[in-house]
Design a protein around this motif. Structure first.
Motif: not given
Length: 180
Positions: A126-132
């Protein structure tokens, strides 16, 4: 292209566990856990049977940490290494995803450790990678894995299931962030 460094610290503490970046000194524990038939009861590929295959897999995990700054953690309790868990890049149905995985030694089962670490992994996503999208997949009989995925907020996604023809059953999928 240079990838931005992850903000993931090399060591993370949960309520009861210590999660750390993989190190070559963790290999023997990885080999032991992944070669154990009990930990692979629901793994269609079965336990690792060749040390060289385990070395290749561990090398991939280390490479992921080197390239992206995050990956599968080594998970320790007060007695030592109990498993490996976290997220790493993969593909599902031709789409780039992050795969949530967890595998623990039998002495750690039934204590909620997988859920504790998976929750930390979802927080990182959720904090760093939610684009994937984030996915977890398992076989129908692996109810513990399914419960863990649901407990940390992944949703059951039958539309993403994959037919495998394996005697253990088709892959069933849980996901977050998968939009059509």
């Amino acid at each position: 292209m240079t990838r931005p460094a992850s903000l993931t610290p090399a060591v993370l503490e949960t309520e009861r566990l210590r999660l750390s970046k993989l190190s070559v000194v963790d290999f023997d524990a990885m080999w032991s856990i992944h070669a154990d038939p009990l930990t692979n009861e629901f793994n269609p590929e079965g336990p690792l049977t060749e040390r060289s295959a385990a070395q290749r897999l561990f090398g991939e995990w280390l490479g992921h940490w080197h390239e992206y700054g995050f990956g599968y953690w080594t998970v320790r309790d007060d007695e030592g290494i109990i498993g490996f868990s976290g997220i790493r890049h993969g593909t599902w149905s031709g789409r780039a995803v992050l795969n949530l995985a967890y595998r623990y030694t039998p002495r750690a089962w039934g204590r909620g450790y997988a859920t504790e670490v998976a929750a930390a992994a979802v927080e990182l996503w959720r904090a760093e990678h939610a684009a994937r999208p984030l996915i977890a997949y398992t076989t129908p009989g692996n109810v513990g894995s399914q419960r863990t995925a649901l407990a940390v907020g992944l949703e059951r996604r039958p539309d993403l299931d994959r037919a495998t023809g394996d005697p253990l059953g088709d892959d069933i999928v849980f996901a977050l962030g998968w939009e059509a």
